[in-house]
Design a protein around this motif. Structure first.
Motif, short mmCIF file in Angstrom:
data_model
loop_
_atom_site.label_atom_id
_atom_site.label_comp_id
_atom_site.label_asym_id
_atom_site.label_seq_id
_atom_site.Cartn_x
_atom_site.Cartn_y
_atom_site.Cartn_z
N LEU B 30 46.12 54.08 75.81
CA LEU B 30 45.70 54.09 74.40
C LEU B 30 44.23 53.69 74.27
O LEU B 30 43.69 53.67 73.18
CB LEU B 30 46.53 53.13 73.56
N ARG B 35 41.85 62.67 71.48
CA ARG B 35 43.25 63.04 71.34
C ARG B 35 43.78 63.81 72.53
O ARG B 35 44.93 64.18 72.58
CB ARG B 35 43.45 63.94 70.10
N PHE B 38 46.62 63.34 77.32
CA PHE B 38 47.69 62.36 77.48
C PHE B 38 48.91 62.92 78.22
O PHE B 38 49.81 62.18 78.58
CB PHE B 38 48.13 61.81 76.11
N HIS B 94 49.59 58.76 69.74
CA HIS B 94 49.37 59.20 71.12
C HIS B 94 50.67 59.71 71.74
O HIS B 94 50.63 60.55 72.64
CB HIS B 94 48.84 58.05 71.97
N TRP B 97 50.80 63.26 70.78
CA TRP B 97 49.75 63.98 71.52
C TRP B 97 50.17 64.19 72.97
O TRP B 97 49.92 65.26 73.55
CB TRP B 97 48.42 63.21 71.46
#
Ligand code: SF4
Lengths: 466, 211
Positions: B30, B35, B38, B94, B97
């Motif tokens: 994080l 963005r 991940f 997240h 994402w």
């Protein structure tokens, strides 16, 4: 029509109804920290949009900040980038922010109420699920994702569907060493981590009225662990005297005006809730979580679940996973669980009253030899200062605790404060998920009193017995 | 936001309830301020046998061969199926994402946590809630070799070779996904109304503007 507190807060902030069941709701206060905001500011920049109301925002770095050796700034280069991004976004937009060097810095949910930035009757959001904390002040407060952070920055509003009204009514009174943290864990163990999904929970009963404001914050904070994004306690004299004379609360005439308004922030007699749950606390003692979900909680003098028990049939696989992750066995006595680390802190339990309880228990005692580290992380610089004025830091240090600087710390271990693999921790934080405090770390959620007693004994004990 | 298109793919199933967002994407990732990227660390603690950090070359980390997404029959899955209360815990977007970056476009469960559910629609991920009967129908057929599911948002239908199930979704949320609507632009159309409301508020509860 008779209204609940939630209905009143909703109606007061309602701007527009769409014909699809959604409403546009005005947001009074927007709290910001470094982890969930950078992408929102970036989105705003890309779309060339302005911030709607700069005065609605308070920012503070907390998740990523070191709790030791702060003088040289943040050493971890990646954490530093994130905190620097927050600084830059705030500076460019002229937003209120409490820097690392500022005594007012701390965990966002501790700082907001402490400063009087959060007041009764407000709508409050933050890119953080524990925003529910502020419901203790009868504010409609809930966590949002980063896209919604951007939405609030740009419009001061959110699209929402109204939640259901849920009442958790407490029967009986709090007994000695049964704290609001224990109450929260008891409720979650009864209704489950999805028990409040889709609801705004209001806590009622004389036990709630008798809780201090800080204890109410602990309870509302943990509401999200019961699946509800919002937890509420109605305004009473305690609420009003809590917000009186805070730096950002209204003064003199304005305060009297506000007070009139705030006093209305209670559910009307006879208002209808969609669900009501009675929770009897007359026989309850300190609680502890043994597993990897906050609902896996038992009484401190209890045992871990028996897989043969019928009530666990449908949950067997989850229990087995949790036993295996936690390195525990079914039917084991909670008291026999030995610990490696103690963490006292987080937005759940890092306020001055929490620290006083810990000091009371550990005074003139030493932490057990098997405890590798025991840290106390105050919720804000001001909490720290107050504790030091009262001499609590000396008590902690003498007992063998470390006394740290404010931040989220080992609640989620984004800084250096983490559990190592298989280390077992008594923690006053709010989540015992796998890996939450460090990869393969094992977390037991407890009240500050139970954590303090465990530190002295090296294993869990019933704090009522010592 | 991109418009949601029909999905045709195998579905990956994890038989676990209460999967929290800490499990979906652990905190060390994080620290990123973007963005993107991940997907490589989706379900990181379950997926790798050694610890990882933001900026690591994850392809060099030792993988857990038993991790469900490494099962070859789930290769290329765009649909994830998981137990009750998916996405509970932290509000971190997240998590959404990461699921999307990995390649998922839909998640099927019996229930979702509120904030996660909301976050899905801001990013074009379709969360599908099924009752337990339909959920079981899907999960019991998932392990068949090469079982391709089709998810059609317009008809609110999940189908495979031998059956189909209908799902509910509210009208507005369906529209947001189908049209790729930008909520902020929509809201700003009501700017005047928001200002009007604010002006009244300045008089009624001026202490709100205490920043
Ligand atoms: S203390 Fe823990 S739960 Fe609270 S805001 Fe920080 S990370 Fe989140």
């Amino acid at each position: 029509m008779k209204k609940t507190l939630y209905d009143k807060l909703w109606d007061e902030h309602h701007i527009h109804s769409y014909d699809n069941g959604y409403s546009l709701i005005y947001i009074d206060k927007h709290l910001i920290h470094e982890v969930t905001s950078p992408q929102a500011f970036e989105g705003l920049r890309q779309a060339e949009r302005d911030i709607w109301s700069k005065k609605s925002i308070m920012a503070v770095p907390d998740h990523n900040v070191p709790t030791t050796l702060r003088e040289g700034g943040i050493k971890d280069p990646i954490s530093k980038i994130q905190v620097d991004a927050l600084n830059k976004n705030c500076k460019n937009n002229d937003l209120l922010k409490f820097d690392l060097e500022d005594i007012r810095q701390g965990i966002v949910h501790v700082v907001g109420p402490e400063q009087g930035i959060i007041l009764p009757g407000m709508t409050v959001v933050c890119g953080d699920s524990h925003t529910s904390t502020h419901g203790a002040l009868a504010a409609l407060a809930f966590g949002i994702g980063t896209s919604e952070v951007e939405h609030v920055l740009a419009t001061q509003c959110l699209l929402q569907k109204k939640s259901l009204n849920m009442n958790i009514n407490i029967i009986g009174e709090m007994s000695e060493h049964f704290y609001s943290k224990d109450l929260a864990l008891l409720i979650i163990s009864k209704i489950g981590t999805a028990g409040g999904t889709g609801c705004a929970i209001e806590y009622t009963g004389s036990a709630i009225r008798n809780l201090s404001m800080e204890a109410r914050m602990t309870l509302c904070n943990m509401t999200i662990e019961a699946g509800a994004t919002t937890g509420l306690v109605a305004v009473d004299e305690k609420t009003i005297s809590y917000v009186d004379k805070k730096p950002y609360s209204p003064k003199e005439e304005d305060f009297l005006e506000a007070k009139k308004y705030w006093k209305e922030l209670v559910s009307d007699e006879g208002a209808i809730y969609n669900k009501t749950i009675d929770v009897d606390i007359s026989k309850s003692g300190p609680m502890i979580t043994w597993g990897t979900s906050p609902e896996m909680a038992v009484n401190i003098d209890g045992k871990l679940p028996d897989l043969e028990d019928e009530m666990y049939v449908s949950k067997k696989q989850d229990l087995l996973n949790a036993f295996s992750y936690m390195g525990l066995k079914e039917k084991q006595n909670v008291n026999s669980i030995e610990l490696d680390k103690i963490f006292i802190g987080s937005c759940t339990n890092s306020r001055i009253e929490d620290l006083r309880v810990v000091a009371d228990i550990v005074k003139n005692k030493k932490i057990a030899n098997n405890i590798k580290s025991a840290i106390i992380v105050p919720g804000s610089g001001l909490v720290k200062e107050k504790a030091e004025k009262e001499g609590l830091d000396k008590v902690f240090l003498k007992s063998g605790f470390e006394w740290r600087s404010p931040g989220c710390s080992m609640c989620l271990g984004m800084n250096d404060d983490k559990l190592n693999e298989y280390e077992r921790c008594a923690s006053t934080s709010n989540r015992n998920f796998e890996g939450r405090q460090g990869r393969l770390g094992r977390t037991h959620l407890v009240s500050p009193a139970t954590a303090a007693a465990a530190a002295i004994h090296g294993h869990f004990v019933d704090v009522r017995d010592i | 936001m991109k418009k949601f298109e029909e999905i045709k793919s195998v579905a990956a199933y994890i038989d676990r309830k209460n999967i929290d967002t800490d499990a979906i994407i652990p905190k060390q990732y994080l620290k990123s301020v973007t963005r993107e990227g991940f997907g490589e660390t989706l379900f990181d603690d379950w997926r790798y046998l050694e610890p990882g950090n933001l900026g690591d070359n994850h392809s060099l980390r030792k993988k857990n061969p038993d991790f469900f997404l490494y099962n070859p029959k789930y290769s290329g899955a765009k649909i994830l199926i998981a137990g009750d209360n998916f996405g509970c815990g932290s509000s971190r977007e997240h998590a959404v994402w990461a699921l999307m970056d990995f390649g998922f476009n839909a998640v099927i469960s019996t229930s979702f946590a509120d904030i996660f559910y909301n976050n899905c629609f801001k990013n074009g991920l379709l969360p599908i809630v099924l009752n337990s009967e339909n959920f079981e129908k899907i999960t019991s057929s998932v392990s068949r070799e090469n079982n391709i599911f089709t998810v059609n948002l317009n008809d609110q239908l999940i189908s495979c070779v031998d059956f189909e199930v209908q799902f509910e979704i509210d009208k507005r949320r369906k529209e947001v996904l189908a049209e790729g609507i930008d909520d902020i632009s929509e809201t700003l159309k009501l700017s005047n109304k928001i200002k009007e409301y604010e002006n009244k508020k300045f008089v009624k509860t001026p202490w709100i503007f205490n920043g």
